[in-house]
Design an enzyme around this catalytic site. Structure first.
Site, mmCIF file in Angstrom:
data_model
loop_
_atom_site.group_PDB
_atom_site.id
_atom_site.type_symbol
_atom_site.label_atom_id
_atom_site.label_comp_id
_atom_site.label_asym_id
_atom_site.label_seq_id
_atom_site.Cartn_x
_atom_site.Cartn_y
_atom_site.Cartn_z
ATOM 1 N N GLU A 42 -3.089 2.225 -0.326
ATOM 2 C CA GLU A 42 -3.165 2.619 -1.735
ATOM 3 C C GLU A 42 -1.922 3.418 -2.158
ATOM 4 O O GLU A 42 -2.010 4.405 -2.880
ATOM 5 C CB GLU A 42 -4.458 3.381 -2.020
ATOM 6 C CG GLU A 42 -5.678 2.496 -1.775
ATOM 7 C CD GLU A 42 -6.993 3.184 -2.078
ATOM 8 O OE1 GLU A 42 -6.996 4.123 -2.904
ATOM 9 O OE2 GLU A 42 -8.007 2.779 -1.496
ATOM 10 N N GLY A 43 -0.791 2.963 -1.669
ATOM 11 C CA GLY A 43 0.480 3.570 -2.026
ATOM 12 C C GLY A 43 1.093 4.330 -0.877
ATOM 13 O O GLY A 43 0.557 5.346 -0.443
ATOM 14 N N GLY A 66 2.549 -5.875 -0.183
ATOM 15 C CA GLY A 66 1.697 -4.700 -0.250
ATOM 16 C C GLY A 66 2.136 -3.783 -1.372
ATOM 17 O O GLY A 66 1.489 -3.673 -2.408
ATOM 18 N N SER A 67 3.298 -3.152 -1.215
ATOM 19 C CA SER A 67 3.794 -2.216 -2.222
ATOM 20 C C SER A 67 4.273 -2.914 -3.492
ATOM 21 O O SER A 67 4.471 -2.242 -4.516
ATOM 22 C CB SER A 67 4.939 -1.379 -1.637
ATOM 23 O OG SER A 67 4.480 -0.566 -0.575
ATOM 24 N N GLY A 110 -9.609 -7.328 -3.425
ATOM 25 C CA GLY A 110 -8.519 -8.100 -2.844
ATOM 26 C C GLY A 110 -7.250 -8.029 -3.656
ATOM 27 O O GLY A 110 -7.100 -8.773 -4.640
ATOM 28 N N GLY A 126 -4.777 21.446 23.047
ATOM 29 C CA GLY A 126 -4.106 20.969 24.243
ATOM 30 C C GLY A 126 -4.556 19.570 24.620
ATOM 31 O O GLY A 126 -4.755 18.703 23.755
#
Length: 396
Positions: free
Chosen positions: A375-376, A149-150, A142, A351
């Site tokens: 993860e980045g 996030g970043s 976690g 296609g």
């Protein structure tokens, strides 16, 4: 006899002869994981993906533990102690089946188990790692939050002291394995900086509702972690991790697996495109006989095997203790980006059939959209490399 007559035949599956770089033990690991995935995942994964679930995940985890795939690059405590290249080959074969399966293994071994193995105390290691290596206990990690996030340094999850106990409050988001985990490694702010905590998921106040309505990584369990006054004893904290160094080193280990794994998804799409091009006829002959199709296949092969060679190089550096985080960013940035392009090109070769779950191409392509940013993100890895190249920090 000419020199050319002594050369081995050209192998379309290994045009650069990369297999010559692998030891018999490496090949044995690859073959074991490939065989398991062919038997246990490939016959069912399209249905799992369509249904948006991963049934039997606990049984799959135990089977993965039995073949040594969980925490396989770690030593002791029931872990396989495999080399970095062997772990990478396993990630490639797992993601060739589905990114969700590789994510299950990656989060278990490279994030949750790695955190305990690298930063935990001996009692924590003895308590959790053997069961996790066997797949009897599933773990999650976690770090990411709904609003962060970043920029994990801005996380809001907080752990405060209450006597000798810790009390955790906060939310984590996009957590693989969360709803089925028996233990969570949770990172939180404290008065002394960011710390990691080993949280048994049965602890009062902990819940992990599963995230639904995903259009990517559908054959994977993804959850939110909710921590409402989760009370933990003093020894729940990881003693050797303070600050972002702990979680970021775990992410670097997991990103290394992605460098290999993305090439597995790309290989699956490339092989599908080649076989399709040899049998699909238009204008009276197989489309693989047309120059434009061959140009696509050639470009796909070049990027696929360059990516595998890059992954192999990084693996040898990791085995030698010389792999830097910036080099992992180099690999993740390149290989995921190229894997997506290979999948998209394969889709054009197939296609309309390219969007059907009868073929793996669209499934891999949508999965890789998640792999591209978790993860980045692309931007984060570009900035990591930009800072390394210029010495100037552009993050803030």
């Amino acid at each position: 006899m000419s020199a050319s007559s002594k050369l081995p035949p050209f192998d379309p599956a290994d045009p650069l002869g990369i297999d010559d770089l692998l030891d018999p033990e490496d090949l044995a690991v690859r073959d074991t994981v490939r065989s398991w995935a062919a038997d246990r995942v490939l016959p069912h994964v399209a249905e799992w993906y369509e249904q948006g679930e991963l049934p039997g995940i606990r049984e799959l985890a135990r089977e993965l533990g039995a073949i040594g795939a969980l925490g396989m690059s770690l030593s002791g405590y029931g872990c396989a102690g495999a080399g970095a290249v062997q772990y990478g080959l396993a990630c490639l074969e797992l993601e060739a089946a589905d990114s969700g399966i590789r994510s299950l293994v990656s989060v278990q071994g490279s994030l949750a188990m790695y955190a305990i193995h690298r930063f935990g105390g001996e009692e924590q290691k003895q308590t959790w790692l053997p069961g996790m290596a066997a797949g009897e206990i599933i773990g999650c990690f976690g770090l990411t939050e709904p609003d962060h996030g970043s920029d994990p340094a801005a996380m809001r999850t907080y752990a405060k002291r209450d006597g000798s106990d810790w009390v955790l409050n906060g939310r984590k988001m996009w957590i693989t394995n969360g709803s089925v985990a028996g233990v969570a490694v949770v990172w939180a702010q404290t008065d002394d900086g960011i710390r990691g905590f080993v949280v048994p998921t049965g602890t009062p106040g902990f819940s992990a509702p599963e995230i639904k309505h995903k259009w990517s990584l559908r054959a994977s369990v993804t959850s939110e972690l909710v921590l409402d006054d989760v009370r933990l004893p003093a020894d729940a904290v990881l003693p050797e991790a303070t600050g972002l160094r702990g979680p970021l080193s775990c992410l670097s280990h997991a990103r290394y697996g992605i460098v290999w794994g993305a090439m597995g998804a790309a290989r699956s799409c490339f092989e599908t495109a080649v076989e399709y091009a040899k049998t699909r006829e238009q204008f009276g002959r197989p489309i693989g006989g047309f120059q434009l199709t061959q140009a696509k296949l050639a470009d796909m092969a070049v990027e696929l095997h360059k990516g595998i060679l890059l992954a192999h190089h990084l693996g040898r550096r990791m085995d030698a203790g010389r792999l830097r985080p910036e080099q992992v960013s180099f690999g993740k940035l390149n290989n995921v980006r190229e894997a997506i392009e290979i999948c998209r090109t394969a889709r054009t070769v197939l296609g309309a059939n390219g969007i059907s779950l009868e073929y793996p191409v669209m499934r891999h392509a949508t999965n890789l959209e998640s792999v591209l940013t978790y993860e980045g993100t692309v931007e984060m890895h570009q900035l990591v490399l930009g800072k390394a190249l210029t010495g100037l920090d552009a993050f803030r």
